[in-house]
Scaffold this motif. Structure first.
Motif, PDB file in Angstrom:
ATOM      1  N   VAL A 113       0.853  -1.187   0.000  1.00  0.00           N
ATOM      2  CA  VAL A 113       0.000   0.000   0.000  1.00  0.00           C
ATOM      3  C   VAL A 113       0.888   1.235   0.000  1.00  0.00           C
ATOM      4  N   LEU A 114       0.606   2.114  -0.938  1.00  0.00           N
ATOM      5  CA  LEU A 114       1.405   3.321  -1.111  1.00  0.00           C
ATOM      6  C   LEU A 114       0.518   4.459  -1.583  1.00  0.00           C
ATOM      7  N   LEU A 115       1.076   5.650  -1.632  1.00  0.00           N
ATOM      8  CA  LEU A 115       0.324   6.820  -2.082  1.00  0.00           C
ATOM      9  C   LEU A 115       0.063   6.749  -3.584  1.00  0.00           C
ATOM     10  N   ALA A 116      -1.049   7.325  -4.003  1.00  0.00           N
ATOM     11  CA  ALA A 116      -1.458   7.268  -5.411  1.00  0.00           C
ATOM     12  C   ALA A 116      -0.441   7.906  -6.342  1.00  0.00           C
ATOM     13  N   ASN A 117       0.280   8.911  -5.872  1.00  0.00           N
ATOM     14  CA  ASN A 117       1.245   9.594  -6.735  1.00  0.00           C
ATOM     15  C   ASN A 117       2.650   9.013  -6.598  1.00  0.00           C
ATOM     16  N   HIS A 118       2.734   7.781  -6.134  1.00  0.00           N
ATOM     17  CA  HIS A 118       4.008   7.084  -5.988  1.00  0.00           C
ATOM     18  C   HIS A 118       3.997   5.774  -6.758  1.00  0.00           C
ATOM     19  N   LYS A 119       5.188   5.300  -7.073  1.00  0.00           N
ATOM     20  CA  LYS A 119       5.367   3.989  -7.707  1.00  0.00           C
ATOM     21  C   LYS A 119       6.134   3.099  -6.753  1.00  0.00           C
ATOM     22  N   ILE A 120       5.772   1.845  -6.775  1.00  0.00           N
ATOM     23  CA  ILE A 120       6.443   0.875  -5.919  1.00  0.00           C
ATOM     24  C   ILE A 120       7.808   0.525  -6.509  1.00  0.00           C
ATOM     25  N   SER A 121       8.773   0.365  -5.652  1.00  0.00           N
ATOM     26  CA  SER A 121      10.082  -0.123  -6.056  1.00  0.00           C
ATOM     27  C   SER A 121      10.155  -1.578  -5.622  1.00  0.00           C
ATOM     28  N   LEU A 122       9.861  -2.478  -6.565  1.00  0.00           N
ATOM     29  CA  LEU A 122       9.842  -3.907  -6.240  1.00  0.00           C
ATOM     30  C   LEU A 122      11.200  -4.395  -5.737  1.00  0.00           C
ATOM     31  N   GLY A 123      12.269  -3.887  -6.340  1.00  0.00           N
ATOM     32  CA  GLY A 123      13.603  -4.293  -5.909  1.00  0.00           C
ATOM     33  C   GLY A 123      13.870  -3.899  -4.470  1.00  0.00           C
ATOM     34  N   SER A 124      13.550  -2.667  -4.125  1.00  0.00           N
ATOM     35  CA  SER A 124      13.771  -2.179  -2.767  1.00  0.00           C
ATOM     36  C   SER A 124      12.915  -2.943  -1.767  1.00  0.00           C
ATOM     37  N   LEU A 125      11.636  -3.117  -2.092  1.00  0.00           N
ATOM     38  CA  LEU A 125      10.743  -3.832  -1.182  1.00  0.00           C
ATOM     39  C   LEU A 125      11.188  -5.281  -1.018  1.00  0.00           C
ATOM     40  N   GLY A 126      11.496  -5.932  -2.124  1.00  0.00           N
ATOM     41  CA  GLY A 126      11.936  -7.321  -2.068  1.00  0.00           C
ATOM     42  C   GLY A 126      13.199  -7.498  -1.256  1.00  0.00           C
ATOM     43  N   GLU A 127      14.117  -6.558  -1.425  1.00  0.00           N
ATOM     44  CA  GLU A 127      15.375  -6.613  -0.669  1.00  0.00           C
ATOM     45  C   GLU A 127      15.116  -6.454   0.825  1.00  0.00           C
ATOM     46  N   LYS A 128      14.250  -5.498   1.179  1.00  0.00           N
ATOM     47  CA  LYS A 128      13.960  -5.263   2.596  1.00  0.00           C
ATOM     48  C   LYS A 128      13.233  -6.439   3.240  1.00  0.00           C
ATOM     49  N   LEU A 129      12.435  -7.149   2.459  1.00  0.00           N
ATOM     50  CA  LEU A 129      11.678  -8.286   2.981  1.00  0.00           C
ATOM     51  C   LEU A 129      12.358  -9.630   2.720  1.00  0.00           C
ATOM     52  N   ASN A 130      13.486  -9.583   2.004  1.00  0.00           N
ATOM     53  CA  ASN A 130      14.214 -10.791   1.616  1.00  0.00           C
ATOM     54  C   ASN A 130      13.311 -11.754   0.828  1.00  0.00           C
ATOM     55  N   ARG A 131      12.600 -11.177  -0.155  1.00  0.00           N
ATOM     56  CA  ARG A 131      11.686 -11.949  -0.993  1.00  0.00           C
ATOM     57  C   ARG A 131      11.820 -11.463  -2.432  1.00  0.00           C
ATOM     58  N   ASP A 132      11.654 -12.375  -3.367  1.00  0.00           N
ATOM     59  CA  ASP A 132      11.649 -12.034  -4.787  1.00  0.00           C
ATOM     60  C   ASP A 132      10.200 -11.764  -5.175  1.00  0.00           C
ATOM     61  N   LEU A 133       9.847 -10.492  -5.375  1.00  0.00           N
ATOM     62  CA  LEU A 133       8.454 -10.097  -5.591  1.00  0.00           C
ATOM     63  C   LEU A 133       8.170  -9.736  -7.046  1.00  0.00           C
ATOM     64  N   HIS A 134       6.945 -10.029  -7.476  1.00  0.00           N
ATOM     65  CA  HIS A 134       6.468  -9.617  -8.796  1.00  0.00           C
ATOM     66  C   HIS A 134       4.971  -9.338  -8.706  1.00  0.00           C
ATOM     67  N   LEU A 135       4.459  -8.601  -9.688  1.00  0.00           N
ATOM     68  CA  LEU A 135       3.021  -8.331  -9.742  1.00  0.00           C
ATOM     69  C   LEU A 135       2.273  -9.629  -9.971  1.00  0.00           C
ATOM     70  N   ILE A 136       1.119  -9.737  -9.345  1.00  0.00           N
ATOM     71  CA  ILE A 136       0.299 -10.932  -9.485  1.00  0.00           C
ATOM     72  C   ILE A 136      -0.514 -10.853 -10.785  1.00  0.00           C
ATOM     73  N   ASN A 137      -0.897 -11.981 -11.295  1.00  0.00           N
ATOM     74  CA  ASN A 137      -1.749 -12.074 -12.478  1.00  0.00           C
ATOM     75  C   ASN A 137      -3.080 -11.357 -12.204  1.00  0.00           C
ATOM     76  N   GLU A 138      -3.522 -10.524 -13.144  1.00  0.00           N
ATOM     77  CA  GLU A 138      -4.747  -9.748 -12.956  1.00  0.00           C
ATOM     78  C   GLU A 138      -5.962 -10.606 -12.650  1.00  0.00           C
ATOM     79  N   GLN A 139      -6.102 -11.734 -13.315  1.00  0.00           N
ATOM     80  CA  GLN A 139      -7.260 -12.598 -13.087  1.00  0.00           C
ATOM     81  C   GLN A 139      -7.301 -13.086 -11.641  1.00  0.00           C
ATOM     82  N   ASP A 140      -6.137 -13.367 -11.065  1.00  0.00           N
ATOM     83  CA  ASP A 140      -6.081 -13.777  -9.662  1.00  0.00           C
ATOM     84  C   ASP A 140      -6.534 -12.647  -8.741  1.00  0.00           C
TER      85      ASP A 140
END
Length: 159
Positions: A60-87
């Motif tokens: 969850v982030l502000l509407a005028n911001h973009k997520i940094s998947l690399g930064s978030l993944g690094e901080k959580l020690n997880r390899d993150l990607h966007l989920i399939n839209e249908q899911d």
């Protein structure tokens, strides 16, 4: 449709008062801000992610911001990607497509919140449709997300 059933039950259960702010139909958090004449820096949006083990997470982030998947993944020690839209549509079946309320606990999904979300005295959330926003005060929002992870993982975009 107005507020999603699960969101409404969750807010009622947690004794959170809110205002429903109607606006002309919109297709994104930024266009909701424009339609409702609200600063995008006061609107929380949800992005649904999945990690390398198939675990789903709401960022969850502000509407005028973009997520940094690399930064978030690094901080959580997880390899993150966007989920399939249908899911996403299946997970949030009481919402219109793309109008996901940004409160993970309402949908029993792990959530992480960007630290910038609590800078305003009030916050606006997608309510589950493309014609209304939910306004809650900062203290109630903080109370709702108190047990979730809080990190800095976004950067401002120009609109």
């Amino acid at each position: 449709m107005t507020i999603s059933i699960r969101l409404n039950e969750y807010l009622h259960h947690n004794e959170v008062s809110y205002d429903l702010i109607p606006h002309p139909h919109s297709s994104s958090s930024i266009s909701s801000a424009e339609a409702a004449k609200i600063s995008p820096a006061q609107i929380a949006k949800a992005v649904i992610l999945e990690d390398h083990e198939g675990r789903k997470m709401m960022a969850v982030l502000l509407a005028n911001h973009k997520i940094s998947l690399g930064s978030l993944g690094e901080k959580l020690n997880r390899d993150l990607h966007l989920i399939n839209e249908q899911d996403v549509y299946t997970m949030f079946n009481d919402c219109e497509k793309g109008a996901i309320p940004p409160l993970g606990n309402a949908y029993n999904i792990e959530a992480v919140y960007d630290d910038l979300l609590i800078q305003s005295k009030e916050l606006y959330l997608e309510a589950g449709d493309h014609n209304s926003l939910l306004r809650i005060n900062r203290d109630d929002f903080i109370r709702l997300i108190k047990d979730a992870k809080h990190l800095r993982f976004s950067h401002r975009t120009l609109h």
